[in-house]
Design a protein around this motif. Sequence first.
Motif, PDB file in Angstrom:
ATOM      1  N   GLU A 103       0.830  -1.199   0.000  1.00  0.00           N
ATOM      2  CA  GLU A 103       0.000   0.000   0.000  1.00  0.00           C
ATOM      3  C   GLU A 103       0.868   1.254   0.000  1.00  0.00           C
ATOM      4  O   GLU A 103       0.560   2.228  -0.657  1.00  0.00           O
ATOM      5  N   ASN A 104       1.959   1.243   0.751  1.00  0.00           N
ATOM      6  CA  ASN A 104       2.815   2.416   0.861  1.00  0.00           C
ATOM      7  C   ASN A 104       3.642   2.659  -0.390  1.00  0.00           C
ATOM      8  O   ASN A 104       4.173   3.735  -0.573  1.00  0.00           O
ATOM      9  N   SER A 105       3.790   1.651  -1.263  1.00  0.00           N
ATOM     10  CA  SER A 105       4.620   1.822  -2.437  1.00  0.00           C
ATOM     11  C   SER A 105       3.809   2.209  -3.669  1.00  0.00           C
ATOM     12  O   SER A 105       4.339   2.241  -4.759  1.00  0.00           O
ATOM     13  N   ALA A 106       2.512   2.488  -3.533  1.00  0.00           N
ATOM     14  CA  ALA A 106       1.679   2.878  -4.668  1.00  0.00           C
ATOM     15  C   ALA A 106       2.169   4.206  -5.237  1.00  0.00           C
ATOM     16  O   ALA A 106       2.669   5.073  -4.519  1.00  0.00           O
ATOM     17  N   ASP A 107       2.018   4.364  -6.536  1.00  0.00           N
ATOM     18  CA  ASP A 107       2.404   5.596  -7.210  1.00  0.00           C
ATOM     19  C   ASP A 107       1.596   6.754  -6.630  1.00  0.00           C
ATOM     20  O   ASP A 107       0.365   6.692  -6.569  1.00  0.00           O
ATOM     21  N   PRO A 108       2.246   7.831  -6.186  1.00  0.00           N
ATOM     22  CA  PRO A 108       1.511   8.934  -5.551  1.00  0.00           C
ATOM     23  C   PRO A 108       0.565   9.680  -6.492  1.00  0.00           C
ATOM     24  O   PRO A 108      -0.282  10.435  -6.032  1.00  0.00           O
ATOM     25  N   ILE A 109       0.684   9.452  -7.786  1.00  0.00           N
ATOM     26  CA  ILE A 109      -0.231  10.134  -8.702  1.00  0.00           C
ATOM     27  C   ILE A 109      -1.600   9.459  -8.743  1.00  0.00           C
ATOM     28  O   ILE A 109      -2.585  10.050  -9.163  1.00  0.00           O
ATOM     29  N   ILE A 110      -1.678   8.228  -8.252  1.00  0.00           N
ATOM     30  CA  ILE A 110      -2.942   7.499  -8.275  1.00  0.00           C
ATOM     31  C   ILE A 110      -3.946   8.195  -7.350  1.00  0.00           C
ATOM     32  O   ILE A 110      -3.648   8.502  -6.209  1.00  0.00           O
ATOM     33  N   GLY A 111      -5.131   8.460  -7.889  1.00  0.00           N
ATOM     34  CA  GLY A 111      -6.184   9.120  -7.130  1.00  0.00           C
ATOM     35  C   GLY A 111      -6.933  10.114  -7.998  1.00  0.00           C
ATOM     36  O   GLY A 111      -6.699  10.223  -9.203  1.00  0.00           O
ATOM     37  N   LYS A 112      -7.839  10.838  -7.382  1.00  0.00           N
ATOM     38  CA  LYS A 112      -8.615  11.876  -8.073  1.00  0.00           C
ATOM     39  C   LYS A 112      -8.054  13.234  -7.689  1.00  0.00           C
ATOM     40  O   LYS A 112      -7.790  13.493  -6.516  1.00  0.00           O
ATOM     41  N   TRP A 113      -7.912  14.116  -8.692  1.00  0.00           N
ATOM     42  CA  TRP A 113      -7.301  15.433  -8.506  1.00  0.00           C
ATOM     43  C   TRP A 113      -8.257  16.516  -8.980  1.00  0.00           C
ATOM     44  O   TRP A 113      -8.801  16.434 -10.077  1.00  0.00           O
TER      45      TRP A 113
END
Length: 157
Positions: free
Chosen positions: A23-33
């Motif tokens: 979970e901590n290594s997920a790409d930080p760009i993943i998500g809604k912006w």
Amino acid sequence: MKKLLLLSALLIFACSSGDDSTENSADPIIGKWQLVDYQKWDLWMNEPIDEYDCDINYCPSLIEDEHTWTFNGDGKYSNNLIYRSDSNSAVFNENHYGTWQRGINPGESVEVIQYRRSTEETLNWMSLNFEISNMNDTLIIFSDDAFYYSFTFTRVY
């Protein structure tokens, strides 16, 4: 018997304590912006362009949920891009979805977001210059041509 119980408890604890590393290594760009600010600069004059005429050139909407990008961990993206005139009387809307990846454009060294719209999968990847800051809660997408555009987003989730 007590040693066996203690050893079993330690083994169970050891096996369960490191399971959240993926979970901590997920790409930080993943998500809604959500778009919160945009600027246009004249690079020749090295100054912002304050009088951007939104009645001629629609401006990105800063209204919640009207100008968003969503990047999923499975390599899919979607966006809702609404542009408005100064008077809000005219609206231009684009909604796209497709695939995305991090990459580097040929002949360059800066990492970019590469994306393809689902309707244009046979075309080359399009790319966005970006940076992530503020503890991974701010995404800035920018151009690097004669007129510099920057779009600042905050993380929704």
